[in-house]
Design a protein around this motif. Structure first.
Motif, short mmCIF file in Angstrom:
data_model
loop_
_atom_site.label_atom_id
_atom_site.label_comp_id
_atom_site.label_asym_id
_atom_site.label_seq_id
_atom_site.Cartn_x
_atom_site.Cartn_y
_atom_site.Cartn_z
N HIS A 1 39.96 6.87 37.60
CA HIS A 1 40.55 5.54 37.65
C HIS A 1 40.27 4.86 38.99
O HIS A 1 39.80 3.72 39.04
N THR A 2 40.56 5.58 40.09
CA THR A 2 40.37 4.97 41.40
C THR A 2 38.90 4.77 41.73
O THR A 2 38.56 3.83 42.45
N ALA A 3 38.02 5.62 41.22
CA ALA A 3 36.58 5.44 41.49
C ALA A 3 36.10 4.10 40.98
O ALA A 3 35.26 3.45 41.60
N LEU A 4 36.63 3.65 39.85
CA LEU A 4 36.27 2.35 39.30
C LEU A 4 36.97 1.21 40.05
O LEU A 4 36.33 0.25 40.48
N LEU A 5 38.28 1.32 40.22
CA LEU A 5 39.02 0.23 40.85
C LEU A 5 38.63 0.05 42.31
O LEU A 5 38.71 -1.06 42.85
N ASP A 6 38.21 1.15 42.97
CA ASP A 6 37.79 1.06 44.37
C ASP A 6 36.31 0.72 44.51
O ASP A 6 35.76 0.76 45.61
N HIS A 7 35.65 0.45 43.38
CA HIS A 7 34.23 0.05 43.38
C HIS A 7 33.30 1.15 43.90
O HIS A 7 32.22 0.85 44.39
N VAL B 1 34.75 11.14 24.45
CA VAL B 1 33.92 10.73 25.58
C VAL B 1 33.84 9.21 25.56
O VAL B 1 33.50 8.61 24.53
N VAL B 2 34.15 8.58 26.70
CA VAL B 2 34.29 7.14 26.74
C VAL B 2 33.45 6.52 27.85
O VAL B 2 33.06 7.19 28.81
N LEU B 3 33.21 5.24 27.70
CA LEU B 3 32.62 4.43 28.75
C LEU B 3 33.72 3.54 29.31
O LEU B 3 34.39 2.83 28.55
N ALA B 4 33.91 3.57 30.62
CA ALA B 4 34.94 2.75 31.26
C ALA B 4 34.30 1.87 32.32
O ALA B 4 33.43 2.31 33.07
N ALA C 1 37.97 -4.11 33.93
CA ALA C 1 38.24 -5.05 32.85
C ALA C 1 37.69 -6.43 33.12
O ALA C 1 37.29 -7.14 32.19
N ASP C 2 37.64 -6.81 34.40
CA ASP C 2 37.19 -8.17 34.73
C ASP C 2 35.71 -8.23 35.10
O ASP C 2 35.23 -9.28 35.53
N ASP C 3 35.00 -7.12 34.94
CA ASP C 3 33.58 -7.09 35.33
C ASP C 3 32.71 -7.44 34.13
O ASP C 3 32.57 -6.65 33.19
N ARG C 4 32.13 -8.63 34.15
CA ARG C 4 31.23 -9.07 33.08
C ARG C 4 29.82 -9.28 33.62
O ARG C 4 29.04 -10.09 33.11
N GLY C 5 29.48 -8.53 34.68
CA GLY C 5 28.18 -8.67 35.31
C GLY C 5 27.04 -8.32 34.36
O GLY C 5 27.21 -7.58 33.39
N LEU C 6 25.87 -8.84 34.67
CA LEU C 6 24.70 -8.64 33.82
C LEU C 6 24.39 -7.17 33.64
O LEU C 6 24.17 -6.70 32.51
N LEU C 7 24.35 -6.40 34.73
CA LEU C 7 23.96 -4.99 34.63
C LEU C 7 25.04 -4.15 33.96
O LEU C 7 24.73 -3.20 33.23
N VAL C 8 26.29 -4.47 34.20
CA VAL C 8 27.38 -3.74 33.52
C VAL C 8 27.30 -3.97 32.02
O VAL C 8 27.41 -3.03 31.22
N LEU D 1 38.62 11.17 27.99
CA LEU D 1 40.05 10.90 28.02
C LEU D 1 40.78 12.24 28.05
O LEU D 1 40.24 13.26 27.65
N PRO D 2 42.04 12.25 28.56
CA PRO D 2 42.82 11.10 29.02
C PRO D 2 42.71 10.90 30.53
O PRO D 2 42.45 11.85 31.28
N PHE D 3 42.90 9.66 30.96
CA PHE D 3 43.05 9.30 32.37
C PHE D 3 43.69 7.92 32.39
O PHE D 3 43.66 7.20 31.38
N PRO D 4 44.30 7.50 33.50
CA PRO D 4 44.93 6.17 33.55
C PRO D 4 43.88 5.08 33.30
O PRO D 4 42.79 5.11 33.86
N THR D 5 44.21 4.12 32.45
CA THR D 5 43.23 3.10 32.06
C THR D 5 43.65 1.68 32.44
O THR D 5 43.01 0.72 32.03
N GLY D 6 44.73 1.54 33.22
CA GLY D 6 45.16 0.21 33.64
C GLY D 6 44.07 -0.51 34.41
O GLY D 6 43.48 0.04 35.33
N GLY D 7 43.80 -1.76 34.04
CA GLY D 7 42.79 -2.56 34.71
C GLY D 7 41.37 -2.24 34.30
O GLY D 7 40.42 -2.77 34.88
N LEU D 8 41.22 -1.39 33.27
CA LEU D 8 39.88 -0.97 32.84
C LEU D 8 39.62 -1.39 31.40
O LEU D 8 40.55 -1.58 30.61
N ARG D 9 38.35 -1.51 31.07
CA ARG D 9 37.90 -1.68 29.69
C ARG D 9 37.30 -0.35 29.26
O ARG D 9 36.35 0.14 29.88
#
Length: 302
Positions: free
Chosen positions: A137-143, A270-273, A276-283, A152-160
């Motif tokens: 979770h933090t690896a994504l939110l901390d960029h 197995v999931v892709l996370a 949530a607000d990242d709509r960049g071209l490469l993502v 899964l499972p892991f905290p998914t708040g703020g993630l897609r």
């Protein structure tokens, strides 16, 4: 009269040192994690305490504990570090939009999707990076990463989060275990078998991989506490516990441990996370590659 005293100029490196000590509750273990000497770490934390004008930690022979001021400062310190990391990452992204870091956790192969993304965007800078399952979770939110393929499972708040594929769960036992010759097992077969608990993991993660509680409400028997996921192989091989894992690669590196299909439990997802607000071209492009190329353990690198 309002307080007009200037705010202290906090050194983010010192703030990070404090959060690591607070996490480990021990200066020695924190120093090892930070790869600094213990006396140096103690001096740096004292510098931070001097800057703040408050004692943050009480040192004891058993380790360290947060003072009341430390309890107040810790969540704000974490938020400060996260805000700084996000500011740096977004600035880099604005300066270099053709860059993406793909994260993956233990036993996950992202090569087919990464190669597909590089083929479709040859001018982009595409990196892959291992992420510990306890920090997904933090690896994504901390960029630290921009997309993460994990279980899964892991905290998914703020993630897609979207499911890519499922893996059957297996029971890991040593070669001389009483169940080693069985073609499959159920939870009834391991009703009294101890299972390890990952010390730093989210409680939901431990509950899922220990199937705790069991369907009849009984708690799963406790085995040794482990610091890292890979440590489970040692306690299993030593006969101290059995463990539940996912997929056919769970024991590919261990000739002294075998995996037995575990029936009666849901498969691992197995999931892709991504943020949530990242709509960049490469993502967005990696999402397409992941859904097309990551279809299960049998996927062949393209």
């Amino acid at each position: 009269m309002p307080d007009t005293a200037p705010a202290p100029d906090l050194d983010l490196r010192l703030v990070r040192y404090f959060t690591v000590v607070a996490e480990h509750r021990h200066f020695g273990r924190a120093a090892e994690a930070l790869r600094v000497t213990q006396p140096s770490l103690s001096r740096q934390v004292r510098r931070l305490e001097q800057q703040l004008g408050a004692r943050l930690l009480d040192r004891t022979p058993q380790g360290s504990r947060l003072t009341e001021a430390g309890e107040v400062f810790l969540p704000r310190a974490k938020a400060l570090l996260r805000s700084a990391a996000q500011a740096a990452a977004r600035t880099r992204a604005a300066a270099d939009p053709a860059r993406i870091t793909i994260g993956y956790t233990t036993g996950i192969i992202v090569t087919p999707a990464v190669r597909d993304l590089r083929r479709r965007h040859p001018d982009a800078e595409v990196h892959s990076q291992y992420v510990d399952c306890t920090t997904a979770h933090t690896a994504l939110l901390d960029h630290q990463v921009d997309a993460l393929v994990t279980r899964l499972p892991f905290p998914t708040g703020g993630l897609r989060v979207t499911v890519l594929y499922d893996e059957p769960r297996v029971l890991l036992v040593p070669l001389d275990h009483r169940l080693a010759g069985k073609e499959s097992v159920t939870l009834d077969d391991i009703a009294d078998e101890p299972l390890p608990r990952l010390r730093q993991a989210d409680p939901a993660w431990n509950a899922y991989w220990r199937v705790d509680p069991r369907p009849d409400g009984r708690p799963a028997p406790d085995g040794p506490s482990i610091e890292a996921l890979e440590d489970k192989f040692e306690v299993i091989a030593a006969g101290q516990a059995v463990a539940i894992a996912a997929g056919p690669r769970a024991v590919s590196q261990r000739p002294d441990i075998i995996g037995i299909p575990l029936h009666g439990v849901e498969p691992s997802h197995v999931v892709l996370a991504t943020r949530a607000d990242d709509r960049g071209l490469l993502v967005t492009a990696f999402r397409r590659s992941a859904h097309a190329r990551l279809t299960g353990p049998g996927a062949v690198p393209a």
